[in-house]
Structure formats: structure tokens, C-alpha cells
Design an enzyme around this catalytic site. Structure first.
Site, PDB file in Angstrom:
ATOM      1  N   LYS A 198     -60.870  -7.306-110.166  1.00 24.40           N
ATOM      2  CA  LYS A 198     -61.867  -6.811-109.214  1.00 24.40           C
ATOM      3  C   LYS A 198     -61.171  -6.437-107.917  1.00 24.40           C
ATOM      4  O   LYS A 198     -60.521  -7.264-107.287  1.00 24.40           O
ATOM      5  CB  LYS A 198     -62.919  -7.894-108.946  1.00 24.40           C
ATOM      6  CG  LYS A 198     -63.925  -7.542-107.851  1.00 24.40           C
ATOM      7  CD  LYS A 198     -64.855  -8.710-107.549  1.00 24.40           C
ATOM      8  CE  LYS A 198     -65.711  -8.450-106.330  1.00 24.40           C
ATOM      9  NZ  LYS A 198     -66.561  -9.612-105.969  1.00 24.40           N
ATOM     10  N   ASP A 203     -66.776  -5.743 -98.932  1.00 25.46           N
ATOM     11  CA  ASP A 203     -68.092  -5.964 -99.524  1.00 25.46           C
ATOM     12  C   ASP A 203     -69.103  -6.318 -98.448  1.00 25.46           C
ATOM     13  O   ASP A 203     -69.153  -7.446 -97.969  1.00 25.46           O
ATOM     14  CB  ASP A 203     -68.020  -7.083-100.571  1.00 25.46           C
ATOM     15  CG  ASP A 203     -69.363  -7.328-101.240  1.00 25.46           C
ATOM     16  OD1 ASP A 203     -70.232  -6.428-101.163  1.00 25.46           O
ATOM     17  OD2 ASP A 203     -69.545  -8.404-101.834  1.00 25.46           O
ATOM     18  N   LYS A 210     -75.079  -8.790 -96.582  1.00 22.17           N
ATOM     19  CA  LYS A 210     -74.650 -10.150 -96.247  1.00 22.17           C
ATOM     20  C   LYS A 210     -74.872 -10.417 -94.758  1.00 22.17           C
ATOM     21  O   LYS A 210     -74.796  -9.492 -93.943  1.00 22.17           O
ATOM     22  CB  LYS A 210     -73.146 -10.317 -96.540  1.00 22.17           C
ATOM     23  CG  LYS A 210     -72.727 -10.224 -97.989  1.00 22.17           C
ATOM     24  CD  LYS A 210     -71.208 -10.318 -98.087  1.00 22.17           C
ATOM     25  CE  LYS A 210     -70.721 -10.168 -99.520  1.00 22.17           C
ATOM     26  NZ  LYS A 210     -71.024 -11.362-100.337  1.00 22.17           N
ATOM     27  N   ASP A 221     -62.182  -9.446-100.868  1.00 20.69           N
ATOM     28  CA  ASP A 221     -62.910  -9.384-102.137  1.00 20.69           C
ATOM     29  C   ASP A 221     -62.141  -8.632-103.217  1.00 20.69           C
ATOM     30  O   ASP A 221     -62.656  -8.413-104.306  1.00 20.69           O
ATOM     31  CB  ASP A 221     -64.287  -8.749-101.914  1.00 20.69           C
ATOM     32  CG  ASP A 221     -65.342  -9.283-102.868  1.00 20.69           C
ATOM     33  OD1 ASP A 221     -65.112 -10.345-103.478  1.00 20.69           O
ATOM     34  OD2 ASP A 221     -66.393  -8.639-103.008  1.00 20.69           O
ATOM     35  N   ASP A 280     -75.418  -7.008-103.984  1.00 20.84           N
ATOM     36  CA  ASP A 280     -74.291  -7.873-103.616  1.00 20.84           C
ATOM     37  C   ASP A 280     -73.644  -8.511-104.845  1.00 20.84           C
ATOM     38  O   ASP A 280     -72.667  -9.230-104.726  1.00 20.84           O
ATOM     39  CB  ASP A 280     -74.755  -8.960-102.638  1.00 20.84           C
ATOM     40  CG  ASP A 280     -73.595  -9.652-101.936  1.00 20.84           C
ATOM     41  OD1 ASP A 280     -72.513  -9.043-101.870  1.00 20.84           O
ATOM     42  OD2 ASP A 280     -73.772 -10.787-101.463  1.00 20.84           O
ATOM     43  N   GLU A 282     -71.934  -6.906-107.080  1.00 21.59           N
ATOM     44  CA  GLU A 282     -71.293  -5.639-107.444  1.00 21.59           C
ATOM     45  C   GLU A 282     -69.991  -5.813-108.214  1.00 21.59           C
ATOM     46  O   GLU A 282     -69.576  -4.916-108.943  1.00 21.59           O
ATOM     47  CB  GLU A 282     -71.047  -4.796-106.188  1.00 21.59           C
ATOM     48  CG  GLU A 282     -69.753  -5.082-105.435  1.00 21.59           C
ATOM     49  CD  GLU A 282     -69.664  -6.495-104.875  1.00 21.59           C
ATOM     50  OE1 GLU A 282     -68.539  -7.018-104.776  1.00 21.59           O
ATOM     51  OE2 GLU A 282     -70.711  -7.091-104.537  1.00 21.59           O
ATOM     52  N   ARG A 284     -69.162  -7.618-110.776  1.00 26.04           N
ATOM     53  CA  ARG A 284     -69.325  -7.562-112.238  1.00 26.04           C
ATOM     54  C   ARG A 284     -69.594  -6.127-112.704  1.00 26.04           C
ATOM     55  O   ARG A 284     -69.260  -5.772-113.834  1.00 26.04           O
ATOM     56  CB  ARG A 284     -70.446  -8.509-112.670  1.00 26.04           C
ATOM     57  CG  ARG A 284     -71.832  -8.158-112.172  1.00 26.04           C
ATOM     58  CD  ARG A 284     -72.777  -9.350-112.154  1.00 26.04           C
ATOM     59  NE  ARG A 284     -72.421 -10.272-111.083  1.00 26.04           N
ATOM     60  CZ  ARG A 284     -73.064 -11.423-110.830  1.00 26.04           C
ATOM     61  NH1 ARG A 284     -74.094 -11.779-111.594  1.00 26.04           N
ATOM     62  NH2 ARG A 284     -72.702 -12.197-109.847  1.00 26.04           N
TER      63      ARG A 284
END
Length: 434
Positions: A198, A203, A210, A221, A280, A282, A284
């Protein structure tokens, strides 16, 4: 300052059980004769020295071995890198191992610590590719590596709908690195492992935005992508001779008129449809593209790494990486590697029933759990399982909770840790020798 190791206790004047004492320009780290605990003690001592403003040290004396040198380096490292360490002379192979750990660990930590303003999705893919190429050139063959970076609308055109959907809201276009390390140079050589990382370079949470407190560290991230790249680099330095493919799924998750929205549905290459119930969640969504591609290579092993869920961090804190798999033998192999490398991992549950806990009324699955009290790390893994045909075997998901420290502790400075690089390199090598 010269730093020595001693198995004699510190004088009582330094406090009961003191791990450090000083004599002019010399510091002594007082060991306890328990090998694993002593490595931790050395790392703690290094942190204490840095906390006292000491920046330049020389490790002297006969007691310094590879593990102690590495433990000291781990504790002495800070994100600003305003320090210098002179290591003692080690045997040739041990010296090479120490330098390889430092090189690969520094790559991972520097990449994770870098601000998103300079580390865009395309830059992340480029930096990772350049690093693996440099490792192959140094330790294997330059021609052992081939790669392509697919970016922008080409992702949509080629069916990488998860990465495109998450990244299309940013001016910094999304990208996917597809890298093939093939030291045999045989185009038909079997693939030992596919690594899927990933690479969310920032993010915001998207429209499920967030709070500032949660967003302040979201340049990190992309820790899963960095970890896998560093691990492959270390495996190459240690003599990896089998084929490994690396897939990094890179994007920024921002809010704009082009950003994806709640209720949107993604149709993936394998035909699975996924409803967006939380923008949020995202990570996956981008990993799914990488897992489909990895699965199509028919490797012996698939490993994905991601800073995927807050739920995993609640479970294990910053102290462990969480692993989830249905393959008990693979989990056992991972823990054997982790024990050999002295890195902390913890297994969380992933069972068949978790796959029914992400149901959707409008698509095959939803991108978050849809039961009242769901296990967030487990349902995230369940989502990913829809993109690996034989998800019960030879697939390991790592939720990288120990990637980054928001505040300093006894062992680590603020910032990236590099935990997991050695374990995953060890696992790749052990599988290649079976």
C-alpha cells in the site's frame, strides 16, 4: 564520545540498575548477560545518549558484535539524521550485513518520514524502482530487474480501478509500480513470491475526512510499500537467487470535485464489485488491484503489507506488526523468521465468517464491515481475500502497526522504525531454500 560495553554493573552512584555510566569522554553500557534483553538494553542506552544531546560516538571495545551494533544504531537514529557513528571492525561478512541493514533500513525510514509534498505517488514508485535496481546492480545483475510504472488515466484504461478511483481526486496522479526481480534472466522462471504494498502517500480520509490529529501523520500511509521495497532490497543483498515480483499501489486520497464518494461502486478486473461506504478505507481498494495482478503470476507466496487499519493498532499498539492469514504453516514460517531477526509480530484472527461481514445491498462486498461490532482488521483482510483466488493458502496479510512512532519512547525516536525489513527478507530467503 567513546561507547563501551561491560558486563560489570554500574557503580551504585549512578542509580540502582543503571544501564549507563560515564567517565569523561567515555560512556559505558552495562549489560545483564541475557542476550535478547541485552540487545534491547543497548537500544535503550542509545536512545538515552541521544536524549542527552550526544550526536557523535565511536563504539569501542571487544564486546561489540553485529547485534549490539545494530541495536545501538536503531536507538541512535533520528529523522533529522544529525549524528555520526563510528563502528568497530567486524568480520567481513558481519560488516557487510550491518551495512546492508543500515542501507535498507535507512531507505525505508527516510521514505516514510518524507513529507507528502515531495513524495508523490509517481515519485514513490520511481524511488522504489531505483532502489531495487541499485541493489540488484550491487549484489546481483543489473539486468535482473525490469519494471514499469503505470500512472494517471492509463490505470483506468488498463483496468486498475481501485488505484485510479482512490487517486483521481488529487492533482498528483496515482501510479502502480510493477517490478520483476529475476536473477535467473529466464522469462519463464517460476515466481517465488509476489509482494504487494500500500503506497498512499497522503491520506486525508477523503469525504470521510479525518480529524487533524489523525491526519497529521498520514504521510506515513505508504509504510507498507516502503517496508516491502526495503525487505526485497535486503533479501537481494543477502543473496536472493529466485524470482520475486513487487507491486506498489500508489495514490493520494484527497477531497476534490473529482474525488470518489460514498455510494460509488468499483468493478475490479476479476469481476468483483465493491461499494464505498467509507472513503477512509481506501488502502484495501488500491491493494485489490495489486493482489489481482500478483495472483495471476501464480507465485508460491503472496505477501501484502499495509498501514491498513486503526483496529490493528488498537489491538497491538505501535509495538507489533499484525499478521492475518488462514495458512498456519505460513504464519509459523513468518514467526520463525521474526524470532531469528528479533522483530515483533503478532497474529490476529482471520476466519471464513469474516468474509460474510462485509456484505452490500448494491455490490458484491462493501469496503468496511457491515455488522454491528466487527473486527476491523479482520474484515479488512476479508475484503482483500476476494482478490486472491486461493486465499486460504500461501497468502499473508501484514497490517503494519509498528511502522511509525508519533512520540519517542525507550527504544525509538519519533518517526519511522523500519521494523519488519529483516523478517521479510529472512522469510523470502528461507522460502527460496525450501
Amino acid at each position: 564520545m567513546e561507547i563501551m560495553l561491560s558486563y560489570s554493573p554500574a557503580s551504585a552512584s549512578w542509580g540502582k540498575g543503571a544501564i549507563l555510566s560515564f567517565n569523561g569522554d567515555e560512556a559505558v553500557i552495562h549489560l545483564k548477560n541475557h542476550e535478547k534483553n541485552d540487545r534491547t538494553l543497548v537500544q535503550r542506552a542509545a536512545r538515552k545518549l541521544r536524549g542527552q544531546g550526544i550526536k557523535e560516538v565511536e563504539l569501542v571495545g571487544e564486546e561489540w558484535n553485529l547485534d549490539f551494533c545494530w541495536a545501538f544504531y536503531q536507538g541512535f537514529y533520528t529523522a533529522k539524521q544529525d549524528y555520526a557513528i563510528e563502528f568497530p571492525h567486524l568480520a567481513h561478512e558481519l560488516q557487510d550485513e550491518l551495512l546492508a541493514r543500515i542501507e535498507c533500513g535507512d531507505f525505508v525510514r527516510e521514505l516514510i518520514n518524507e513529507p507528502a509534498q515531495t513524495l508523490t505517488p509517481v515519485k514513490l514508485a520511481e524511488r522504489a524502482a531505483a532502489f531495487i535496481c541499485s541493489q540488484a546492480e550491487k549484489y546481483s545483475k543489473k539486468s535482473a530487474v525490469s519494471f514499469q510504472i503505470i500512472s494517471g488515466k492509463a490505470l483506468e484504461a488498463q483496468g486498475y480501478q481501485g488505484i485510479w478511483t482512490v487517486g483521481k481526486g488529487s492533482a498528483n496522479i496515482p501510479a502502480m509500480l510493477q517490478l520483476d526481480f529475476n536473477p535467473t534472466q529466464d522469462p519463464n522462471a517460476p515466481v517465488l513470491a509476489c509482494l504487494v504494498g500500500k503506497g498512499i502517500t497522503f491520506d486525508s480520509g477523503g469525504y470521510s475526512i479525518k480529524p487533524s490529529e489523525g491526519m497529521s501523520t498520514m504521510r506515513t500511509d505508504m509504510g507498507g510499500a516502503a517496508l516491502l521495497t526495503g525487505a526485497l532490497g535486503l533479501a537481494i543483498a543477502r543473496g536472493l537467487t529466485q524470482r520475486v515480483k513487487l507491486y506498489l499501489c500508489c495514490a493520494e486520497n484527497l477531497v476534490s470535485s473529482n474525488a470518489f464518494k460514498l455510494g460509488d461502486i468499483i468493478t475490479y478486473k476479476n469481476g468483483v464489485t465493491a461499494e464505498i461506504l467509507n472513503t477512509d478505507a481506501e488502502g484495501r481498494l488500491v491493494l485489490a488491484d495489486g493482489l489481482i495482478e500478483a495472483d495471476n503470476q501464480h507465485p508460491e507466496l503472496i505477501i501484502d503489507c499495509a498501514t491498513l487499519t486503526g483496529a490493528a493498532k488498537v489491538a497491538v499498539g505501535n509495538d507489533y506488526h499484525a499478521i492475518l492469514t488462514m495458512d498456519d504453516e505460513l504464519a509459523k514460517s513468518l514467526f520463525q523468521s521474526a524470532n531469528l531477526e528479533d522483530e515483533p509480530f503478532w497474529r490476529l484472527p482471520f476466519e471464513e465468517f469474516h468474509r460474510s461481514q462485509i456484505s452490500s445491498s448494491f455490490a458484491d462486498i462493501a469496503n468496511i464491515g457491515t455488522v454491528p461490532v466487527g473486527a476491523g482488521a479482520s474484515t479488512a483482510t476479508a475484503f482483500l481475500s476476494y482478490f486472491v483466488k486461493n486465499y486460504q493458502q500461501n497468502w499473508l496479510h501484514i497490517d503494519c502497526s509498528a511502522t511509525y512512532r508519533k512520540s519517542a519512547g525507550e527504544l525509538w525516536a519519533v518517526g519511522a522504525t523500519g521494523i519488519g525489513v529483516q523478517t521479510l527478507a529472512n522469510l523470502l530467503l528461507s522460502k527460496s531454500e525450501q
